[in-house]
Write a protein that holds these residues in place. Structure first.
Motif, PDB file in Angstrom:
ATOM      1  N   ILE A 124      51.623  15.402  32.262  1.00 35.35           N
ATOM      2  CA  ILE A 124      51.239  15.835  33.754  1.00 35.35           C
ATOM      3  C   ILE A 124      50.540  17.122  33.781  1.00 35.35           C
ATOM      4  N   VAL A 125      49.492  17.334  34.502  1.00 36.45           N
ATOM      5  CA  VAL A 125      48.621  18.589  34.708  1.00 36.45           C
ATOM      6  C   VAL A 125      48.802  18.966  35.941  1.00 36.45           C
ATOM      7  N   VAL A 126      49.424  20.357  36.127  1.00 38.89           N
ATOM      8  CA  VAL A 126      49.348  21.032  37.611  1.00 38.89           C
ATOM      9  C   VAL A 126      48.828  22.293  37.690  1.00 38.89           C
ATOM     10  N   ARG A 127      47.772  22.476  38.449  1.00 38.45           N
ATOM     11  CA  ARG A 127      46.764  23.393  38.882  1.00 38.45           C
ATOM     12  C   ARG A 127      47.601  24.354  39.841  1.00 38.45           C
ATOM     13  N   ALA A 128      47.496  25.716  39.725  1.00 42.04           N
ATOM     14  CA  ALA A 128      48.232  26.587  40.889  1.00 42.04           C
ATOM     15  C   ALA A 128      47.586  27.953  40.950  1.00 42.04           C
ATOM     16  N   LEU A 129      47.326  28.364  42.029  1.00 38.48           N
ATOM     17  CA  LEU A 129      46.763  29.744  42.304  1.00 38.48           C
ATOM     18  C   LEU A 129      47.830  30.670  42.227  1.00 38.48           C
ATOM     19  N   MET A 130      47.919  31.682  41.472  1.00 41.25           N
ATOM     20  CA  MET A 130      48.828  32.884  41.434  1.00 41.25           C
ATOM     21  C   MET A 130      48.462  34.099  41.855  1.00 41.25           C
ATOM     22  N   SER A 131      48.958  34.810  42.945  1.00 35.65           N
ATOM     23  CA  SER A 131      48.273  35.828  43.343  1.00 35.65           C
ATOM     24  C   SER A 131      49.275  37.085  43.376  1.00 35.65           C
ATOM     25  N   THR A 132      48.653  38.299  43.282  1.00 31.00           N
ATOM     26  CA  THR A 132      49.683  39.424  43.205  1.00 31.00           C
ATOM     27  C   THR A 132      48.803  40.595  43.407  1.00 31.00           C
ATOM     28  N   ARG A 133      49.528  42.075  43.407  1.00 29.73           N
ATOM     29  CA  ARG A 133      48.762  43.123  43.593  1.00 29.73           C
ATOM     30  C   ARG A 133      49.389  43.924  42.315  1.00 29.73           C
ATOM     31  N   VAL A 134      48.140  44.830  41.919  1.00 30.70           N
ATOM     32  CA  VAL A 134      48.468  45.696  40.633  1.00 30.70           C
ATOM     33  C   VAL A 134      48.181  47.071  41.096  1.00 30.70           C
ATOM     34  N   MET A 135      48.821  48.030  40.788  1.00 35.39           N
ATOM     35  CA  MET A 135      48.296  49.381  40.847  1.00 35.39           C
ATOM     36  C   MET A 135      47.573  49.863  39.908  1.00 35.39           C
ATOM     37  N   ASP A 136      46.310  50.360  40.254  1.00 33.43           N
ATOM     38  CA  ASP A 136      45.507  51.022  39.026  1.00 33.43           C
ATOM     39  C   ASP A 136      44.935  52.233  39.366  1.00 33.43           C
ATOM     40  N   ALA A 137      45.308  53.203  38.691  1.00 32.42           N
ATOM     41  CA  ALA A 137      44.774  54.503  39.034  1.00 32.42           C
ATOM     42  C   ALA A 137      45.169  54.963  40.589  1.00 32.42           C
ATOM     43  N   GLY A 138      46.272  54.727  40.910  1.00 34.90           N
ATOM     44  CA  GLY A 138      46.599  54.790  42.468  1.00 34.90           C
ATOM     45  C   GLY A 138      46.173  53.913  43.238  1.00 34.90           C
ATOM     46  N   ILE A 139      45.278  53.037  42.904  1.00 35.01           N
ATOM     47  CA  ILE A 139      44.792  51.922  43.979  1.00 35.01           C
ATOM     48  C   ILE A 139      45.535  50.444  43.812  1.00 35.01           C
ATOM     49  N   SER A 140      45.736  50.051  44.904  1.00 35.27           N
ATOM     50  CA  SER A 140      46.489  48.640  44.889  1.00 35.27           C
ATOM     51  C   SER A 140      45.114  47.741  44.920  1.00 35.27           C
ATOM     52  N   VAL A 141      45.264  46.687  43.589  1.00 36.78           N
ATOM     53  CA  VAL A 141      44.217  45.924  43.544  1.00 36.78           C
ATOM     54  C   VAL A 141      44.723  44.447  43.389  1.00 36.78           C
ATOM     55  N   PRO A 142      43.983  43.762  44.496  1.00 39.97           N
ATOM     56  CA  PRO A 142      44.427  42.379  44.451  1.00 39.97           C
ATOM     57  C   PRO A 142      44.058  41.496  43.398  1.00 39.97           C
ATOM     58  N   ILE A 143      44.815  40.583  42.827  1.00 41.71           N
ATOM     59  CA  ILE A 143      44.774  39.798  41.315  1.00 41.71           C
ATOM     60  C   ILE A 143      45.204  38.488  41.748  1.00 41.71           C
ATOM     61  N   SER A 144      44.278  37.388  41.757  1.00 42.58           N
ATOM     62  CA  SER A 144      44.310  36.018  41.822  1.00 42.58           C
ATOM     63  C   SER A 144      43.952  35.294  40.642  1.00 42.58           C
ATOM     64  N   ILE A 145      45.014  34.439  39.924  1.00 43.28           N
ATOM     65  CA  ILE A 145      44.670  33.686  38.649  1.00 43.28           C
ATOM     66  C   ILE A 145      44.971  32.293  38.940  1.00 43.28           C
ATOM     67  N   THR A 146      43.929  31.561  38.612  1.00 39.91           N
ATOM     68  CA  THR A 146      44.469  29.959  38.517  1.00 39.91           C
ATOM     69  C   THR A 146      44.850  29.670  37.313  1.00 39.91           C
ATOM     70  N   VAL A 147      46.255  29.031  37.152  1.00 43.88           N
ATOM     71  CA  VAL A 147      46.749  28.496  35.976  1.00 43.88           C
ATOM     72  C   VAL A 147      47.213  27.101  35.891  1.00 43.88           C
ATOM     73  N   THR A 148      46.712  26.416  34.983  1.00 40.59           N
ATOM     74  CA  THR A 148      46.896  24.863  34.644  1.00 40.59           C
ATOM     75  C   THR A 148      47.951  25.019  33.751  1.00 40.59           C
ATOM     76  N   THR A 149      49.005  24.333  34.263  1.00 39.08           N
ATOM     77  CA  THR A 149      50.341  23.876  33.379  1.00 39.08           C
ATOM     78  C   THR A 149      50.169  22.418  32.939  1.00 39.08           C
ATOM     79  N   ASN A 150      50.300  22.149  31.749  1.00 41.95           N
ATOM     80  CA  ASN A 150      50.427  20.637  31.141  1.00 41.95           C
ATOM     81  C   ASN A 150      51.923  20.590  30.592  1.00 41.95           C
ATOM     82  N   ILE A 151      52.282  19.501  31.104  1.00 36.74           N
ATOM     83  CA  ILE A 151      53.638  19.006  30.685  1.00 36.74           C
ATOM     84  C   ILE A 151      53.422  17.913  29.663  1.00 36.74           C
TER      85      ILE A 151
END
Length: 895
Positions: free
Chosen positions: A237-264
């Motif tokens: 089974i192949v599942v593709r999902a978008l994962m989003s978060t925010r990360v603090m870098d040098a006092g700035i909140s940076v948006p990060i979105s990664i697409t992860v594909t999970t195979n079972i």
């Protein structure tokens, strides 16, 4: 450079575990056609087995009426796809219909990066990397009406009939990581339906914890994360999902979105027969423990990681007679459609270069590469297919991680990650190392033909890793240095070393008058031998039965340096000078002097090669710095001989010693080179005409950095002196003195006695010192002061911990940036660099060792020398002496 600093500060282990294939593992379908006109993606039904479990068979009608109704309601508005599991999509909800006959079976969860933002791309995180792979089992809990998921570590084995097997089962159980409510049963009660959203959309981290695995310490925002699509095939089974978060870098909140594909992926019911590893042949491995009633102690083994390569049953008799046969399932790599067309041919050629190695193992057409002719349904993240993934990235590297079944060591799938900018590194290697003997690589843009040839060797190297091979860093030492100047020898042996798994780049030894043209690494004698050793099929059912044969294969070539395997070592702490990165030949001093002769010819040509009329001098500055790095590399190769051991992995009866000190003559010859090249850095390296137009230039995240030449001299000289007098090196020399006798080794005392008169030669004669003379003395004294202070920190500063520059993880950069700690090749090799690289541990209780006494004693000798000469020379010289006297007194706390 968003997040670049943050990622560089991550713990080594965290980033390593993210990018490395920690627990291994994936699979290509057994029935993949050999020559498809287009890449097929199977969408058919799974054929039902004639019988389910007895429990399901005998289930009464009265138990399922409500559930059947629930099932009918659930699928009424669903879009259903069939495969390993049926997947029902109801708007944004996804349900897996898991057959009961697949409960308690081994599945592999493989998480792959499918897309990243610029912030992560710049840090070397790209599409195709897999992380946090694990073996799981689904288990139905009838009482709770749930399906549990357990993570399994399949490292232990015991005979089914042995009493100890009961204990093994109790002491190596799986751990529950997730639970799903049973939403319904299928109409025939042969499967359960569970809603799977939470493990893919960021709600739960049991299947995928990408941000923590990367070391960013963030949690997905579920409102900004979602499943994009799911595919179901007969084995996975192949599942593709978008994962989003925010990360603090040098006092700035940076948006990060990664697409992860999970195979079972459903693992094979019967694991491949493993092959036991031998540390005299360089294969990656996975651990295995064997328990049995007959044992006196636990048997621990390492299983070679390799593809399942077997002759067809009808061909086995011919195979055993020595005929070449085709394997049941060949290794097939698909070329990422994003790969620029003009490089595909050479990348494919790098794959097929391994065919001659597999022929030595008895197989023809064993490894293949194909372009994807129809991209309509192609999905490079489907673990049934191995892909050479092309990453548009400023990163200059390549890597070849494999997905492994930990039950057997079987490589199920592999993805070479090919960063576009690797060509930058390749170009500088060619220009600096062979530009003098190859006019076609001198300009800023080398020809496509030359670049393609270089791309081919990088492709071959990375494919070697995907086949299970480690770096063999001693293969370059198997060639006599002067043989690298012979056209006949290099044509016959192929390139620069006996293995393409070394970092033996291009032939910098050959001189212009030699007319050598075969100057690129190629698959060599060792590579063919290693593939034959790991992949030749043997009919024995038990891997233990293979051991005598495998050992005999090694014994045949045990004393031939062309077949020698030299384990990779920590780049900042080379123990065996034969097993180094970037070196050539069996004599580092001679090879480096040949290299210097070519560098001396190259430096005056930099402006002509890199700054045609109308261009600025930026490219010239970058080539200039690359040339200086090459000079430094030669010095490092030579220095490794001082305090070095020749390391072997002997077995009883082979007559070899595990540890043999480098002969005194070689160590003193290395010190002589060091005196010539480092104590007085060559003036031709700092060409005055070149420096009028450009300083050495290095690209950084904040823009080009122009290195002032005197500062550069100080920095490089200091670094090499620090390495020469490093704790590990001197402690090894003390070990040698005790073990082999003072008269048979190069001692620490002799080292200092040889160094001091050279560094203070003008001082002893009362002469005025130049600025470079003063710089050498300052660097030498400061190295002694700093390293002594570090050793004594626990006494003077009561510090509990101490960091040694010599214990940094292995740097395996394919690029020319020697100042970055690059994890990528360590990750591609599925190893923990700090744990598994060959080393000799000598650094316990260094504050009480003779090294501290030797360095302080040297400082006292220098102090006396300076006191006796402090009033000689010009004013700058006298001020310099007083400065050194004050520094030494302050450090030693003398009056």
């Amino acid at each position: 450079m968003i997040l670049t600093k943050k990622l560089l500060k991550l713990s080594f282990t965290a980033l390593f575990l993210f990018l490395c294939n920690v627990n291994g593992f994936t699979q290509i379908p057994k029935k993949l056609p050999v020559q498809p006109k287009k890449l097929p993606l199977h969408k058919g039904k799974i054929t039902s087995k004639k019988s389910v479990t007895d429990t399901v068979k005998k289930k009464t009608d009265s138990t399922s009426k409500k559930e059947e109704k629930s099932y009918a309601e659930l699928v009424k508005k669903a879009t259903t796809i069939k495969g390993l599991f049926k997947v029902h999509q109801v708007e944004n909800d996804y349900y897996f219909e898991i057959p009961l006959n697949l409960m308690e079976k081994d599945f592999l969860v493989v998480n792959k990066i499918s897309s990243v933002p610029l912030a992560l791309n710049e840090s070397g995180v790209n599409k195709g990397m897999n992380f946090d792979n694990r073996v799981i089992r689904f288990s139905r809990n009838k009482a709770a009406k749930t399906v549990w998921v357990k993570v399994i570590v399949p490292q232990v084995e015991s005979p089914a009939g042995d009493a100890i097997t009961r204990s093994v089962k109790d002491n190596f159980t799986g751990s529950v990581i997730e639970s799903f409510k049973i939403e319904a049963y299928s109409p025939d009660s042969s499967a359960v339906v569970v809603k799977m959203n939470k493990v893919f959309d960021g709600t739960e981290k049991s299947f995928n914890d990408v941000f923590n695995d990367m070391g960013l310490g963030a949690t997905p925002k579920t409102s900004l994360s979602a499943i994009e699509k799911i595919k179901s095939f007969p084995q996975n089974i192949v599942v593709r999902a978008l994962m989003s978060t925010r990360v603090m870098d040098a006092g700035i909140s940076v948006p990060i979105s990664i697409t992860v594909t999970t195979n079972i992926l459903l693992l094979p019911e019967k694991p491949m027969k493993p092959r036991f590893a031998d540390n005299r042949v360089g294969f990656f491995s996975t651990p295995r423990w064997y328990f049995s009633d007959a044992q006196h102690k636990l048997e621990t083994r390492e299983l070679v990681t390799r593809w399942r390569m077997e002759p067809k049953p009808e061909d086995r008799a011919r195979y055993l007679k020595g005929e070449l046969v085709e394997p049941v399932k060949p290794i097939i790599f698909y070329i990422d459609p994003a790969t620029p067309p003009k490089w595909r041919k050479e990348i494919i050629a790098g794959v097929y270069d391994w065919q001659k190695a597999f022929e030595q193992a008895g197989f023809k057409n064993a490894i293949q590469a194909r372009e994807v002719t129809d991209t309509t349904d192609y999905d490079g993240d489907d673990v049934r297919y191995s892909e050479i993934t092309y990453a548009a990235s400023p990163k200059s590297n390549a890597m070849g991680p494999a997905v492994v079944d930990p039950r057997s060591g079987e490589i199920l799938e592999s993805d070479v990650i090919w960063w576009h900018n690797v060509m930058t590194s390749v170009q500088y290697w060619m220009r600096v190392q062979t530009g003098i003997i190859d006019p076609e690589v001198r300009n800023n843009d080398v020809s496509d033909q030359r670049m393609g040839h270089a791309i081919r060797f990088v492709s071959s190297h990375e494919i070697g890793h995907t086949l299970g091979l480690k770096h063999n860093m001693s293969s370059s030492a198997s060639f006599p240095v002067d043989s690298l100047r012979s056209p006949a020898f290099t044509n016959r042996m192929g390139g620069t070393a006996s293995s393409i798994m070394d970092y033996a780049r291009f032939n910098y030894v050959a001189q212009p008058e030699d007319k050598v043209t075969n100057i690129t690494p190629q698959i060599g004698i060792y590579d063919k031998y290693a593939i034959a050793w790991g992949y030749r099929w043997l009919p024995a059912e038990d891997p233990h039965q293979e051991l005598p044969i495998l050992k005999e294969w090694i014994k045949v070539h045990a004393n031939d340096p062309l077949y020698h395997y030299g384990e990779q070592q920590q780049a900042k702490n080379i123990v065996d000078p034969r097993a180094q990165s970037e070196d050539l030949g069996d004599d580092a001093v001679k090879a480096s002097r040949y290299g210097l002769a070519n560098l001396k010819r190259l430096i005056p040509q930099i402006l002509t090669w890199s700054a045609p009329e109308g261009d600025n001098y930026y490219q010239a500055g970058k080539l200039y710095l690359a040339a200086i790095w090459q000079w430094q590399t030669y010095a490092e190769h030579v220095t490794a001989n001082i305090g070095g051991y020749y390391l072997e992995n002997p077995v009883s009866g082979d007559g070899k010693d595990a540890y043999a000190p480098v002969p005194v003559k070689i160590q003193k010859g290395a010190l002589g080179y060091f005196k010539d090249q480092v104590f007085t850095m060559p003036e031709w390296l700092f060409n005055k005409e070149l420096l009028k137009k450009t300083f050495p230039i290095k690209d950084t995240p904040i823009g080009p950095m122009e290195y002032a030449p005197l500062n550069l001299r100080r920095e490089y000289q200091y670094g090499l002196l620090y390495s020469l007098l490093g704790e590990d090196r001197l402690l090894r020399m003390l070990e040698m003195e005790v073990q082999f006798g003072k008269e048979n080794v190069f001692t620490v005392g002799e080292l200092f006695q040889d160094i001091r008169p050279v560094i203070f030669a003008k001082t002893l004669k009362g002469k005025t010192l130049s600025i470079t003379d003063r710089m050498l003395q300052q660097n030498y004294v400061d190295v002694l002061l700093v390293s002594t202070d570090k050793m004594l920190e626990k006494i003077t500063k009561k510090s509990l911990f101490q960091t040694s520059l010599n214990n940094l993880p292995q740097t395996c950069d394919l690029g020319l940036n020697q100042e970055e700690t690059d994890l990528n090749h360590a990750m591609e090799n599925n190893i923990n660099p700090s744990a598994n690289l060959r080393n000799i541990y000598v650094t316990a209780m260094t504050r009480t060792s003779e090294v501290a006494a030797a360095k302080r004693g040297e400082l006292l000798q220098i102090l006396t020398l300076l006191e006796n000469n402090k009033n000689r020379g010009d004013e700058a010289t006298k001020g310099h002496y007083m400065d050194l006297i004050l520094r030494i007194r302050q450090s030693l706390q003398t009056k």
